[in-house]
Write a protein that holds these residues in place. Structure first.
Motif, PDB file in Angstrom:
ATOM      1  N   GLU A  21     -47.430  62.130  -1.859  1.00 19.21           N
ATOM      2  CA  GLU A  21     -48.146  61.059  -1.571  1.00 19.21           C
ATOM      3  C   GLU A  21     -47.461  59.710  -2.020  1.00 19.21           C
ATOM      4  O   GLU A  21     -46.678  59.962  -3.163  1.00 19.21           O
ATOM      5  N   PRO A  22     -47.768  58.789  -1.435  1.00 15.25           N
ATOM      6  CA  PRO A  22     -47.363  57.233  -1.874  1.00 15.25           C
ATOM      7  C   PRO A  22     -47.798  57.122  -3.438  1.00 15.25           C
ATOM      8  O   PRO A  22     -48.808  57.342  -3.553  1.00 15.25           O
ATOM      9  N   ALA A  23     -47.070  56.286  -4.212  1.00 15.84           N
ATOM     10  CA  ALA A  23     -47.462  55.948  -5.626  1.00 15.84           C
ATOM     11  C   ALA A  23     -48.163  54.348  -5.658  1.00 15.84           C
ATOM     12  O   ALA A  23     -48.815  54.122  -6.570  1.00 15.84           O
ATOM     13  N   VAL A  24     -48.202  53.882  -4.272  1.00 12.31           N
ATOM     14  CA  VAL A  24     -48.575  52.411  -4.323  1.00 12.31           C
ATOM     15  C   VAL A  24     -49.580  52.304  -3.085  1.00 12.31           C
ATOM     16  O   VAL A  24     -49.191  53.194  -2.197  1.00 12.31           O
ATOM     17  N   LEU A  25     -50.350  51.206  -3.077  1.00 13.23           N
ATOM     18  CA  LEU A  25     -51.175  50.938  -1.923  1.00 13.23           C
ATOM     19  C   LEU A  25     -50.647  49.530  -1.265  1.00 13.23           C
ATOM     20  O   LEU A  25     -50.020  48.693  -2.051  1.00 13.23           O
ATOM     21  N   ALA A  26     -50.682  49.753  -0.072  1.00 14.33           N
ATOM     22  CA  ALA A  26     -50.247  48.371   0.741  1.00 14.33           C
ATOM     23  C   ALA A  26     -51.389  47.210   0.704  1.00 14.33           C
ATOM     24  O   ALA A  26     -52.358  47.629   0.638  1.00 14.33           O
ATOM     25  N   ARG A  27     -50.755  46.121   0.574  1.00 16.14           N
ATOM     26  CA  ARG A  27     -51.908  45.016   0.380  1.00 16.14           C
ATOM     27  C   ARG A  27     -52.257  44.711   1.932  1.00 16.14           C
ATOM     28  O   ARG A  27     -51.379  44.901   2.744  1.00 16.14           O
TER      29      ARG A  27
END
Length: 356
Positions: free
Chosen positions: A329-335
């Protein structure tokens, strides 16, 4: 409650945005040339290094722990800064923990990155807030070489800070265990040898949340409120200790504390200075077999170059047969696009801050 259900992901750094530099452990004031190279390397990655107020403290005049913790809070409050990178490790990061503003760290959702002694901060923030933190490069050790930042290190860091997934991680083509004396012997590029694939000590596949860091620093958190819980986790550990007896003692301490009881797998970093490599293999193999853990060793996340970035708290899959670790899974969220536009506008209007 399942800890993964409480996971807080930071926001992905905006391309071209500022990266806050903090120095929570050891001073880098004695290494101006190497520090300048690290700043250039960061700029070459499209990031603007911005030192926190005490980032360049003098070696003989360490600020109070409260002041160094406030540097981290300063980065959280600064709207231009989208991630926080430690300049180096050392021995004293844990002194900051009682003074950290955990609520501010969680609410600002800015990636915090470092390795070695910085493990104490990464795990404390993760345990207290549930936020993903990043076991990865620090500026001066990882980016200050004469030939700049290793491409594998750079690619892994930027990929970890980018939304998307799953993503497979594999060994680099070459590695270096050289440890030149900074400012004296580090005027030339490092010599490198073929890295070879990561080595399987016990076979199998496993899935779980990534959790770990520097072995001795993890041991130091036992008995504190920041001791990590490893239920259902892929435990990763690395050390710069050279004596197998000392490594065995620290692993035994973690075992007695129950950190392997309900883990799902084990990753151990390259340990090039160890006095008896075969004995270390046997020690790790015995540990993994006792707890039924698939285990990969010589993984590139420790005190060698290059170093990969591992997001603490993110679900990953270990496959020893393929000598592979996959981030599931990704570790960050897109703004959202509006935030990206406004942040980029603010960033483009501010010149880089250089104090060296």
């Amino acid at each position: 409650m399942d800890p993964s259900a409480m996971l807080v992901k930071p926001y992905a750094p905006v391309p071209g945005s500022a990266i806050g530099l903090v120095t929570p452990s050891s001073s880098v004031s004695r290494y101006p040339r190497r520090t300048a190279r690290a700043l250039r390397a960061l700029s070459g990655l499209g990031l603007r290094p911005v030192p926190a107020p005490h980032a360049w403290w003098d070696d003989g005049d360490r600020p109070a722990a409260e002041a160094l913790a406030e540097d981290i809070a300063w980065c959280c409050r600064n709207e231009e800064i989208s991630a926080i990178l430690c300049t180096t490790g050392g021995l004293r990061s844990a002194e900051l923990i009682p003074h950290l503003d955990f609520e501010l760290l969680r609410d600002s959702r800015k990636p915090l990155c470092g390795f070695s002694d910085i493990t104490s901060l990464l795990l404390a923030v993760h345990v207290r807030t549930g936020m993903v933190t990043f076991h990865g490069p620090t500026a001066v050790p990882s980016m200050g070489d004469a030939d700049g930042i290793d491409p594998y290190t750079a690619t892994s860091l930027l990929a970890a800070w980018r939304p998307g997934g799953p993503r497979e991680l594999r060994a680099p083509a070459a590695t270096s265990a050289e440890s030149p004396i900074w400012e004296i012997e580090d005027h030339r590029p490092r010599s490198r040898t073929a890295a070879g694939p990561w080595r399987a000590l016990t076979p199998g596949t496993a899935r779980g949340r990534l959790l770990g860091g520097h072995l001795g620093t993890v041991v130091g958190l036992l008995g504190t409120p920041y001791r990590p819980r490893t239920d259902g986790c892929l435990v990763f550990l690395e050390t710069n200790e050279s004596e197998v007896a000392a490594i065995r003692r620290e692993l035994g301490t973690l075992a007695e504390a129950g950190l392997f009881d309900t883990a799902t797998g084990l990753l151990f970093g390259r340990t090039p200075y160890v006095d008896r490599p075969g004995e270390l293999d046997r020690c790790l193999r015995d540990l993994a077999a006792e707890y039924g853990l698939p285990a990969l060793i010589d993984v590139d996340f420790g005190h060698t170059v290059p170093i990969m970035t591992l997001p603490i708290g993110v679900t990953a899959t270990l496959d020893t047969g393929r000598a592979m670790l996959r981030l599931d899974e990704p570790a960050v969220l897109a703004r959202n696009p509006q935030e990206l536009t406004s942040s980029a506008t603010r960033s483009s209007g501010t010149p880089p801050r250089r104090t060296l």
